[in-house]
Design an enzyme around this catalytic site. Structure first.
Site, PDB file in Angstrom:
ATOM      1  N   HIS A 165     -10.735   0.595   0.598  1.00  9.83           N
ATOM      2  CA  HIS A 165     -10.573   1.743   1.494  1.00  9.83           C
ATOM      3  C   HIS A 165     -11.936   1.941   2.149  1.00  9.83           C
ATOM      4  CE1 HIS A 165      -9.446   6.105   2.322  1.00  9.83           C
ATOM      5  NE2 HIS A 165     -10.764   6.149   2.398  1.00  9.83           N
ATOM      6  N   ASN A 186      -5.649   9.687   7.114  1.00  9.10           N
ATOM      7  CA  ASN A 186      -6.986   9.129   6.962  1.00  9.10           C
ATOM      8  C   ASN A 186      -6.886   7.641   6.643  1.00  9.10           C
ATOM      9  OD1 ASN A 186      -9.746   8.920   6.676  1.00  9.10           O
ATOM     10  ND2 ASN A 186      -9.727   9.549   4.524  1.00  9.10           N
ATOM     11  N   ASP A 231      -8.591   3.245  -3.680  1.00 12.30           N
ATOM     12  CA  ASP A 231      -8.027   3.801  -2.450  1.00 12.30           C
ATOM     13  C   ASP A 231      -7.922   5.324  -2.473  1.00 12.30           C
ATOM     14  OD1 ASP A 231      -6.811   3.480   0.171  1.00 12.30           O
ATOM     15  OD2 ASP A 231      -5.050   4.320  -0.799  1.00 12.30           O
ATOM     16  N   HIS A 280       0.840  -1.211   0.000  1.00  9.89           N
ATOM     17  CA  HIS A 280       0.000   0.000   0.000  1.00  9.89           C
ATOM     18  C   HIS A 280       0.869   1.254   0.000  1.00  9.89           C
ATOM     19  CE1 HIS A 280      -4.061   1.796   1.377  1.00  9.89           C
ATOM     20  NE2 HIS A 280      -3.309   2.750   0.867  1.00  9.89           N
ATOM     21  N   ASP A 308       1.033   2.650   3.757  1.00  8.01           N
ATOM     22  CA  ASP A 308       0.185   3.742   3.244  1.00  8.01           C
ATOM     23  C   ASP A 308       1.040   4.999   3.017  1.00  8.01           C
ATOM     24  OD1 ASP A 308      -1.967   5.139   2.280  1.00  8.01           O
ATOM     25  OD2 ASP A 308      -3.094   5.166   4.164  1.00  8.01           O
ATOM     26  N   HIS A 345      -5.619  -0.400   5.623  1.00  6.79           N
ATOM     27  CA  HIS A 345      -5.395   0.470   6.805  1.00  6.79           C
ATOM     28  C   HIS A 345      -6.468   0.422   7.890  1.00  6.79           C
ATOM     29  CE1 HIS A 345      -7.827   3.086   4.272  1.00  6.79           C
ATOM     30  NE2 HIS A 345      -6.832   3.375   3.473  1.00  6.79           N
ATOM     31  N   LEU A 372       2.883   6.374  -4.975  1.00  7.46           N
ATOM     32  CA  LEU A 372       4.131   6.828  -5.602  1.00  7.46           C
ATOM     33  C   LEU A 372       3.953   8.138  -6.378  1.00  7.46           C
ATOM     34  CD1 LEU A 372       5.784   3.462  -6.743  1.00  7.46           C
ATOM     35  CD2 LEU A 372       6.406   4.917  -4.799  1.00  7.46           C
ATOM     36  N   ARG A 373       2.717   8.588  -6.528  1.00  6.81           N
ATOM     37  CA  ARG A 373       2.370   9.937  -7.045  1.00  6.81           C
ATOM     38  C   ARG A 373       2.691  10.174  -8.515  1.00  6.81           C
ATOM     39  NH1 ARG A 373      -1.021  10.560  -3.018  1.00  6.81           N
ATOM     40  NH2 ARG A 373      -0.139  11.306  -1.066  1.00  6.81           N
ATOM     41  N   HIS A 419       3.549  14.186   0.693  1.00 12.73           N
ATOM     42  CA  HIS A 419       2.964  15.493   0.378  1.00 12.73           C
ATOM     43  C   HIS A 419       4.054  16.544   0.529  1.00 12.73           C
ATOM     44  CE1 HIS A 419      -1.195  14.225   0.128  1.00 12.73           C
ATOM     45  NE2 HIS A 419      -1.100  13.605   1.288  1.00 12.73           N
TER      46      HIS A 419
HETATM   47 ZN   LIG Z   1      -6.861   4.506   1.815  1.00 15.17          ZN
END
Ligand SMILES: [Zn+2]
Length: 434
Positions: free
Chosen positions: A183, A282, A156, A64, A309, A236, A67-68, A313
């Site tokens: 999710h 979250n 997710d 999970h 997760d 998660h 990698l953006r 950012h």
């Molecule tokens: Zn999630």
């Protein structure tokens, strides 16, 4: 070229044993695993690495990760994220589809795989979205995505709100041998919430997210898995009641599996008192009772997997008022020491801790990995479980630095990562043990 890892203790998460064994790697594979000292050949073709006092584990697999890339390369790229991964002891990452564009089609899946192979650090397994654009309406082309290399499907970041769409997704995914990762969040309950709803949210005046927001959806996914007989993996998990529900479902033989993240067994909602946005995620950090339940769920195997997760950012998205800051923290470089703290506390044995980071996620994703045996692909890590150090922001290799553990003392460090017989990480001089 032959590599001999000499003098270490090998952790076998499947057999549940730790033994002093030497590992000989030739080409991409483990050639031999022998009792310490038995292999005594030397020569220019053999590179001998003394790992006395350290543990050899299968390469860690994080099921999970965000990698953006494509779309948010200012936060992370596949190259930087996979470098952070190998530094942390991972040899494989499964990346979530909430990129821009969303990974809801073959061309994005193929792009991710190309970037991963260009980066050359570790294996990246794309998770495609369940619905087109992660909008919750129309299923993606599971068969094509699987063929292109996706190992699972998930929306997710968001739940699949429509239960009928989720039911079809679960059935369709089993047909195509894809893992469904849910999710769990009831958006009408989490609404504008920014932290766990409870005594601390009231005290510090922030809008809460009730535990029920997660638990209602966990219950629904269990009902759908029971109805269809098809597996669902819950991402998660953070609350005691979610864990009870999963335990009961497993006892009934419902094909459900679950993961939690290190922050849910390390931190609780009291951390929010300083309004530090690096504690905003979250699902949110819950109560101390929930933290205990997560530990218990790990120790009795209700929770199968530890996944990070990892959610990078930039400063721009975190250096904001608490209400406006983005949810999520990075985790690839801290997962190992935080998990090893459970071993020191007696919550998990070393073998079961390592299993939750290696063989368990591999089995759920259907990847033939996460074990050390002769003939297997040489994906492994050498860790120093007693290495104590302070996490410094400057040492973080992820492009983003949003970690609540900066400045904290951590114990346990990866020192060597090998992917397909290739040394991809050897630690660095700035990361020394104190
Ligand atoms: Zn999630």
């Amino acid at each position: 070229m032959t590599i001999l890892l000499k003098g270490g203790d090998l952790v076998d998460p499947l057999k549940g044993v730790i033994a002093k064994q030497d590992v000989i790697i030739e080409g991409q594979r483990i050639l031999k695993i022998l009792p310490f000292g038995v292999f005594s050949e030397t020569g220019p073709q053999i590179s001998i690495i003394d790992i006395s006092g350290k543990l050899i584990i299968p390469g860690m697999i994080d099921m999970h990760v965000h990698l953006r890339e494509p779309g948010q390369e200012y936060k992370e790229t596949i190259a930087t994220g996979s470098l952070a991964g190998v530094a942390g002891g991972f040899t494989a990452l499964a990346c979530m589809p909430n990129t821009d564009p969303v990974n809801d089609n073959v061309s994005v899946t193929e792009f991710i795989l190309r970037q991963a192979s260009k980066a050359g650090n570790l294996k990246v397994y794309p998770i495609a979205s369940i619905t087109k654009g992660r909008k919750g309406d129309t299923l993606t082309e599971f068969g094509d995505l699987k063929k292109a290399g996706a190992v699972g499907v998930s929306d997710d970041g968001s739940p699949v709100v429509n239960s009928e769409v989720m039911r079809r997704a679960i059935e369709y995914a089993r047909y195509h041998n894809l893992t469904v990762i849910s999710h769990c969040e009831d958006l009408s309950l989490s609404a504008e919430g920014v932290m766990h709803e409870g005594s601390i949210s009231t005290k510090i005046g922030l809008r809460g997210i009730p535990s029920a927001s997660e638990e209602i959806m966990v219950q629904r996914e269990i009902s759908l898995a029971r109805l269809t007989g098809c597996p669902v993996h819950i991402a998660h998990v953070s609350t005691a009641e979610s864990i009870s529900a999963i335990r009961r479902a497993k006892e009934d033989g419902v094909p459900v599996t679950a993961e939690t993240a290190p922050h849910y067994f390390t931190l609780d909602h009291t951390a929010l008192i300083g309004y530090n946005t690096n504690f905003k995620m979250n699902p949110p950090l819950r109560t101390p009772e929930d933290v205990l339940a997560v530990k218990k769920g790990l120790s009795n195997d209700v929770i199968d997997v530890i996944a990070t997760d990892h959610a990078p950012h930039s400063r721009l998205e975190k250096d904001l008022e608490f209400d406006k800051a983005a949810f999520g923290i990075i985790g690839l470089e801290t997962a190992l020491p935080l998990t090893l703290s459970l071993v020191r506390e007696g919550v998990l044995t070393m073998q079961s801790a390592i299993k939750k980071l290696t063989h368990a996620p591999a089995a759920i994703l259907g990847i033939n990995s996460g074990i050390l045996r002769e003939g297997a692909i040489a994906d492994l890590a050498v860790i120093d479980p007693g290495c104590e150090y302070t996490l410094k922001e400057g040492d973080i290799l992820s492009k983003s630095k949003n970690s609540p553990f900066i400045g904290k003392t951590l114990i346990g460090k990866n020192t060597l990562t090998i992917v397909e017989g290739r040394i991809v990480w050897t630690g660095d001089s700035t990361r020394t043990c104190s």
